[in-house]
Enzyme design. Structure first.
Site, PDB file in Angstrom:
ATOM      1  CB  ALA A  36      25.203  34.768  32.751  1.00 34.82           C
ATOM      2  CD  GLU A  37      29.359  38.090  37.992  1.00 31.21           C
ATOM      3  OE1 GLU A  37      30.346  38.320  38.706  1.00 31.21           O
ATOM      4  OE2 GLU A  37      28.713  38.980  37.426  1.00 31.21           O
ATOM      5  CB  THR A  38      25.292  32.008  39.367  1.00 27.73           C
ATOM      6  OG1 THR A  38      24.798  33.137  40.100  1.00 27.73           O
ATOM      7  CG2 THR A  38      25.257  30.772  40.246  1.00 27.73           C
TER       8      THR A  38
END
Length: 138
Positions: free
Chosen positions: A60-62
């Protein structure tokens, strides 16, 4: 830059990173979204033999951070994750998960993204909100 060139460029940044370790690959991009996929196998399991929430959060953060980076002048600005909240709704044991980031807010110094993570059958696995900060390069 066209869609294929953009995806190729984004995927080139994964070399020698956590994204390469987790086998995250950017698969689709549009004017208001970015999608990446990650295989679900023993590399991303938690002790119960299912997808680890931390691996899901890394996906998700990527995708959310990379989406923000697409909207700034990389020669002058850098994007960093400021806050990630994630709700895990369904477990997954094998196959692939796909994370799609869609922008909620694009400010001068902050970006807010909603990231939905689904499996290959369209089941909602997790839903996330990511706030990124946009800083001047030093």
């Amino acid at each position: 830059m066209n869609k294929i060139e953009t995806l190729k460029k984004l995927n080139s940044y994964n070399k020698n990173t956590l994204m390469e370790t987790l086998e995250i690959v950017f698969t689709d991009v549009g004017d208001d979204f970015l999608t990446a996929k990650m295989p679900v196998n023993s590399r991303v399991y938690q002790p119960y033999g299912i997808l680890h929430g931390g691996a899901t959060a890394a996906l998700a953060e990527t995708v959310g951070s990379s989406a923000s980076a697409m909207f700034v002048d990389a020669s002058k600005k850098v994007v960093k994750g400021l806050e990630l909240s994630i709700n895990h709704l369904k477990s997954k044991k094998e196959g692939f998960i796909f994370a799609t980031a869609r922008q909620i807010h694009k400010g001068r110094t902050t970006h807010l993204w909603e990231i939905k993570i689904i499996d290959e059958e369209g089941n909602l696995i997790s839903i996330c909100k990511l706030t990124n900060i946009v800083l001047d390069k030093k």
